[in-house]
Design an enzyme around this catalytic site. Sequence first.
Site, PDB file in Angstrom:
ATOM      1  N   THR A  13      -3.030   4.576  15.612  1.00  0.00           N
ATOM      2  CA  THR A  13      -2.557   5.965  15.743  1.00  0.00           C
ATOM      3  C   THR A  13      -2.652   6.460  17.178  1.00  0.00           C
ATOM      4  O   THR A  13      -1.788   7.208  17.642  1.00  0.00           O
ATOM      5  CB  THR A  13      -3.411   6.896  14.845  1.00  0.00           C
ATOM      6  OG1 THR A  13      -3.247   6.466  13.508  1.00  0.00           O
ATOM      7  CG2 THR A  13      -2.992   8.332  14.959  1.00  0.00           C
ATOM      8  N   ASP A  57       0.189  -1.327  13.722  1.00  0.00           N
ATOM      9  CA  ASP A  57      -0.690  -0.523  12.879  1.00  0.00           C
ATOM     10  C   ASP A  57      -1.789  -1.497  12.460  1.00  0.00           C
ATOM     11  O   ASP A  57      -1.503  -2.642  12.100  1.00  0.00           O
ATOM     12  CB  ASP A  57       0.100  -0.032  11.657  1.00  0.00           C
ATOM     13  CG  ASP A  57      -0.723   0.884  10.757  1.00  0.00           C
ATOM     14  OD1 ASP A  57      -0.278   2.024  10.534  1.00  0.00           O
ATOM     15  OD2 ASP A  57      -1.785   0.450  10.260  1.00  0.00           O
ATOM     16  N   SER A  58      -3.033  -1.074  12.482  1.00  0.00           N
ATOM     17  CA  SER A  58      -4.117  -2.044  12.264  1.00  0.00           C
ATOM     18  C   SER A  58      -4.131  -2.613  10.852  1.00  0.00           C
ATOM     19  O   SER A  58      -4.830  -3.588  10.579  1.00  0.00           O
ATOM     20  CB  SER A  58      -5.470  -1.443  12.619  1.00  0.00           C
ATOM     21  OG  SER A  58      -5.907  -0.562  11.621  1.00  0.00           O
ATOM     22  N   SER A  59      -3.349  -2.042   9.947  1.00  0.00           N
ATOM     23  CA  SER A  59      -3.242  -2.642   8.607  1.00  0.00           C
ATOM     24  C   SER A  59      -2.559  -4.003   8.699  1.00  0.00           C
ATOM     25  O   SER A  59      -2.632  -4.797   7.766  1.00  0.00           O
ATOM     26  CB  SER A  59      -2.466  -1.724   7.674  1.00  0.00           C
ATOM     27  OG  SER A  59      -3.093  -0.474   7.628  1.00  0.00           O
ATOM     28  N   ASP A  90      -8.036   2.010  10.663  1.00  0.00           N
ATOM     29  CA  ASP A  90      -8.065   1.506   9.272  1.00  0.00           C
ATOM     30  C   ASP A  90      -8.849   0.203   9.128  1.00  0.00           C
ATOM     31  O   ASP A  90      -9.613   0.042   8.182  1.00  0.00           O
ATOM     32  CB  ASP A  90      -6.637   1.300   8.744  1.00  0.00           C
ATOM     33  CG  ASP A  90      -5.930   2.621   8.465  1.00  0.00           C
ATOM     34  OD1 ASP A  90      -6.593   3.671   8.498  1.00  0.00           O
ATOM     35  OD2 ASP A  90      -4.709   2.596   8.211  1.00  0.00           O
ATOM     36  N   THR A 276     -23.855  -5.731  -1.907  1.00  0.00           N
ATOM     37  CA  THR A 276     -23.860  -4.583  -2.827  1.00  0.00           C
ATOM     38  C   THR A 276     -22.664  -3.654  -2.594  1.00  0.00           C
ATOM     39  O   THR A 276     -22.202  -3.469  -1.478  1.00  0.00           O
ATOM     40  CB  THR A 276     -25.168  -3.772  -2.722  1.00  0.00           C
ATOM     41  OG1 THR A 276     -25.031  -2.591  -3.541  1.00  0.00           O
ATOM     42  CG2 THR A 276     -25.505  -3.338  -1.317  1.00  0.00           C
ATOM     43  N   GLN A 277     -22.214  -3.058  -3.702  1.00  0.00           N
ATOM     44  CA  GLN A 277     -21.139  -2.052  -3.619  1.00  0.00           C
ATOM     45  C   GLN A 277     -21.689  -0.728  -3.076  1.00  0.00           C
ATOM     46  O   GLN A 277     -20.919   0.153  -2.706  1.00  0.00           O
ATOM     47  CB  GLN A 277     -20.557  -1.801  -5.012  1.00  0.00           C
ATOM     48  CG  GLN A 277     -19.830  -2.999  -5.586  1.00  0.00           C
ATOM     49  CD  GLN A 277     -19.374  -2.777  -7.030  1.00  0.00           C
ATOM     50  OE1 GLN A 277     -19.301  -1.658  -7.510  1.00  0.00           O
ATOM     51  NE2 GLN A 277     -19.066  -3.858  -7.714  1.00  0.00           N
ATOM     52  N   CYS A 278     -23.019  -0.585  -3.057  1.00  0.00           N
ATOM     53  CA  CYS A 278     -23.614   0.664  -2.547  1.00  0.00           C
ATOM     54  C   CYS A 278     -23.463   0.755  -1.038  1.00  0.00           C
ATOM     55  O   CYS A 278     -23.537  -0.243  -0.343  1.00  0.00           O
ATOM     56  CB  CYS A 278     -25.101   0.722  -2.876  1.00  0.00           C
ATOM     57  SG  CYS A 278     -25.421   0.943  -4.605  1.00  0.00           S
TER      58      CYS A 278
HETATM   59  N1  ASP Z   1      -2.907   3.400  10.249  1.00  0.00           N
HETATM   60  C1  ASP Z   1      -3.569   3.557  11.521  1.00  0.00           C
HETATM   61  C2  ASP Z   1      -4.109   2.220  11.952  1.00  0.00           C
HETATM   62  O1  ASP Z   1      -5.130   1.805  11.507  1.00  0.00           O
HETATM   63  C3  ASP Z   1      -4.653   4.555  11.424  1.00  0.00           C
HETATM   64  C4  ASP Z   1      -5.424   4.760  12.714  1.00  0.00           C
HETATM   65  O2  ASP Z   1      -5.050   4.316  13.768  1.00  0.00           O
HETATM   66  O3  ASP Z   1      -6.434   5.422  12.697  1.00  0.00           O
HETATM   67  O4  ASP Z   1      -3.473   1.554  12.736  1.00  0.00           O
END
Ligand code: ASP
Length: 341
Positions: A13, A57-59, A90, A276-278
Amino acid sequence: MKTRILLIYTGGTIGMAYDRLTNALIPVDFHHIDDQIPELKRLNLEIDCYSFDVPIDSSNISTEHWVEIATVIEENYYSYEGFVILHGSDTMAFSASALSFMLENLGKPVVFTGSQLPIGQIRTDGKENLITAVEIAALKNDDGTPKVPEVCILFEDGLYRGNRTHKKNAEYFEAFDSPNYRPLAKVGIGINFNQSQILKYPDKAFQVHKELDPNVHVLHLYPGIRPQAVEAILKTTNLKALVLLTYGAGNATTDVWFLEMLNAAIENGIIILNVTQCEIGSVKQGLYETSSAFNRLGVIGGNDITFEAAITKLMVLLGCGFSREEIIEYLKISLRGEFTL
Ligand code: ASP
């Protein structure tokens, strides 16, 4: 001589703008960022930039991107005092965790940062984050060693050990948390370091591990999970290691079918790490009856390691070509301060 900092721009972002046609945020050219922060020029530093050819985008981050970041650091290690990685939030916790394991005996700051609002927007958090990250990357102790010789994340008012972090918020500027490890520094009017929390300057040579093996998988337990679902995961082609996300202090169902499936997987050589999920607290195998079978089967307790650190640690250890026994030993040791002993 001015302190030299290398900015590595991967996308996120911080460097995005709204697409005129779709109105969705898309990554734009890095020089866009450079123009937006004239303040950087006022820091008395020499700042160079390296940008991914195609910012993402980091996804969309992959192990290949981690290798690219590690390679840029390796090739420029002796030319710069610190590195700042601009990255989407992300998956930043995954990337910071991965890099912490890939960079062994790191003696320079590698500070990840990003923002929740693009840098071109009036209320952006990006400018402040980037300027503070650069300042931290350039800071030194009296003896000339870097203040923070480790992979960390700077976001809003916290500097965190990268492999202890987790993205907790998609709405507010305080996006990250380090639930089981105090921040390395709190950022306010000044930057207050918790010096005892920061890794010591290494006394061995810097090394980079660039082979990652992504043949790891996750099994997130939930009440009602079907045997077919567990079997599908355990029968994944080439599966070498599994992160088992359990309840509470590392507990799981004691159903015979479940324990038999885990046992068969372990006998087939699959490494199973109990996480753990915690958010807060640690796996304590054997504390409850619902986790005592794990010790018998050879499931490894992950202590308070995060999911992000667990999965990336396994990828790096598997990529290093260690034997199954060696990997199990390394999982029991905190290699980069990733869990509390
Ligand atoms: N979708 C964006 C990413 O991870 C969100 C961010 O940059 O905070 O690339």
